[in-house]
Design a protein around this motif. Structure first.
Motif, PDB file in Angstrom:
ATOM      1  N   ASP A  65       0.831  -1.207   0.000  1.00  0.00           N
ATOM      2  CA  ASP A  65       0.000   0.000   0.000  1.00  0.00           C
ATOM      3  C   ASP A  65       0.864   1.254   0.000  1.00  0.00           C
ATOM      4  O   ASP A  65       2.104   1.189  -0.030  1.00  0.00           O
ATOM      5  N   SER A  66       0.222   2.404   0.038  1.00  0.00           N
ATOM      6  CA  SER A  66       0.940   3.678  -0.071  1.00  0.00           C
ATOM      7  C   SER A  66       1.834   3.960   1.131  1.00  0.00           C
ATOM      8  O   SER A  66       2.722   4.810   1.064  1.00  0.00           O
ATOM      9  N   ASN A  67       1.632   3.248   2.232  1.00  0.00           N
ATOM     10  CA  ASN A  67       2.485   3.398   3.410  1.00  0.00           C
ATOM     11  C   ASN A  67       3.673   2.447   3.388  1.00  0.00           C
ATOM     12  O   ASN A  67       4.507   2.474   4.295  1.00  0.00           O
ATOM     13  N   ASP A  69       3.283  -0.811   3.557  1.00  0.00           N
ATOM     14  CA  ASP A  69       2.916  -2.028   4.276  1.00  0.00           C
ATOM     15  C   ASP A  69       2.569  -3.140   3.291  1.00  0.00           C
ATOM     16  O   ASP A  69       1.945  -2.911   2.254  1.00  0.00           O
ATOM     17  N   SER A  83       2.496  -4.494   9.053  1.00  0.00           N
ATOM     18  CA  SER A  83       2.960  -3.120   9.205  1.00  0.00           C
ATOM     19  C   SER A  83       4.477  -3.042   9.085  1.00  0.00           C
ATOM     20  O   SER A  83       5.206  -3.837   9.693  1.00  0.00           O
ATOM     21  N   THR A  84       4.954  -2.094   8.306  1.00  0.00           N
ATOM     22  CA  THR A  84       6.389  -1.910   8.131  1.00  0.00           C
ATOM     23  C   THR A  84       7.047  -1.406   9.412  1.00  0.00           C
ATOM     24  O   THR A  84       8.155  -1.816   9.755  1.00  0.00           O
ATOM     25  N   GLU A  85       6.345  -0.552  10.143  1.00  0.00           N
ATOM     26  CA  GLU A  85       6.942   0.086  11.314  1.00  0.00           C
ATOM     27  C   GLU A  85       7.057  -0.852  12.513  1.00  0.00           C
ATOM     28  O   GLU A  85       8.125  -0.994  13.104  1.00  0.00           O
ATOM     29  N   SER A 133     -10.467   0.785   2.656  1.00  0.00           N
ATOM     30  CA  SER A 133      -9.294   0.530   3.495  1.00  0.00           C
ATOM     31  C   SER A 133      -9.626  -0.199   4.786  1.00  0.00           C
ATOM     32  O   SER A 133      -8.741  -0.785   5.424  1.00  0.00           O
TER      33      SER A 133
END
Length: 340
Positions: A65-67, A69, A83-85, A133
């Motif tokens: 996605d745009s984040n 992830d 989640s990437t973070e 979303s």
């Protein structure tokens, strides 16, 4: 005329094949095989991360996605997000054991919606479902709005064009609808008349549609209206069965995976029309009108003169002699050109 400029090949660790590719950044992509392996790799082919609970779906089973992830179809056929973070996994769309099985997923950069290609085994039909979303079903496209007939049989790869069109690889054709789900066109193969076995699909910065075709063992390029433009014969560079694609709009590089092995080829697609039919000594630099363009910057895809090559924009880039590019015949209006 467009040509695929071969850049390099990567041998990946952590996967046996390259069935699907999802771009994270210019130097990182997620790649999966049909053995339940999904890895994050860089431009050196090194494994940086791994997801272990991916399903056995061998087609377009993940997206980013745009984040940044990762969104993927897991073993339980849920559509999950990593989640990437904080590395937290959440379920966006829970599989409810209906006859419809998710086979491919794509995150829309423009809306944030998830486009999911579904297959129903008992009727051998397909559909495309749009979720927002939060995982709410906001649209289901199954039939042709003009004829009433079924649009899809077996959607296996899905993407979205810059104009909002939804593009699906479906058995023997590529099916395109607009954002509202209205049928636009189908592509069934090149003008040569050969049939099509479409696999991985993506679009580029100019809204061209690129699709892997197992029948011709090539990557075919179409314009946004479905007209054939050209093809890249990947077998010339060691890939006999191209099956996955990913386009990077920042670098204008095309990643191509195969089902044969864990090799990925990287190409640049360039428009060569401006180079045809012009004597080399007559091609002058616009910034330095008296100096001919005798160099070609591979990363930027532009011709340069000797003065331009010393600028900060190109000084560290891969430069090639334009004369060398013209030396080998490559069937461009009867003229010599090889951009490899």
């Amino acid at each position: 005329m467009y040509r695929g400029v071969y850049q390099k090949s990567l041998t990946l660790s952590g996967v046996r094949h390259g069935y699907h590719i999802s771009r994270v950044s210019s130097d990182r992509v997620w790649i999966s095989d049909n053995k339940g392996n999904l890895i994050l790799t860089n431009t050196k082919g090194e494994e940086l991360d791994r997801v272990t609970n991916i399903g056995s779906v061998v087609w377009g089973g993940h997206t980013v996605d745009s984040n940044g992830d990762l969104i993927y179809i897991d073993r339980e056929l849920n559509i999950s997000k990593l989640s990437t973070e904080d590395r937290v996994k959440t379920t966006i769309i829970k599989y409810n054991t209906t006859p419809w099985r998710p086979q491919c997923v794509y995150s829309s950069p423009s809306t944030g919606d998830l486009l999911v290609g579904m297959y129903r085994g008992d009727t051998r039909t397909g559909q495309v479902v749009r979720y927002n979303s939060t995982g709410e079903n906001i649209q289901t496209v199954q039939n042709n709005n003009i004829t009433g007939q079924e649009l899809y049989r077996d959607p296996i790869y899905i993407t979205e064009n810059r104009n909002g069109d939804v593009i699906v690889s479906d058995i023997s054709r590529v099916v395109v609808t607009d954002r509202e789900g209205n049928y636009r066109f189908s592509y069934r193969g090149p003008p040569s008349g050969s049939r099509l076995t479409p696999q991985g699909i993506c679009t580029d910065a100019l809204s061209h549609i690129l699709v892997c075709d197992l029948y011709t063992q090539s990557v075919q390029m179409l314009d946004s209206e479905g007209h054939y433009l050209t093809e890249i014969k990947t077998s010339q560079h060691g890939i006999d069965n191209p099956i996955s694609l990913s386009y990077d709009e920042d670098t204008h590089l095309l990643w191509v995976g195969t089902w044969n092995n864990n090799t990925v080829n990287i190409y640049r697609v360039v428009d060569t029309d401006s180079l045809t039919g012009v004597p080399l000594e007559d091609i002058k630099c616009k910034k330095h009108p008296r100096i001919p363009l005798d160099q070609f910057c591979t990363p930027c895809g532009v011709p340069l003169c000797v003065e331009c090559t010393s600028s900060e924009d190109h000084s560290r880039h891969d430069l090639r002699k334009i004369k060398t590019l013209f030396d080998n015949i490559h069937e461009i209006e009867g003229m010599s050109l090889n951009l490899l």
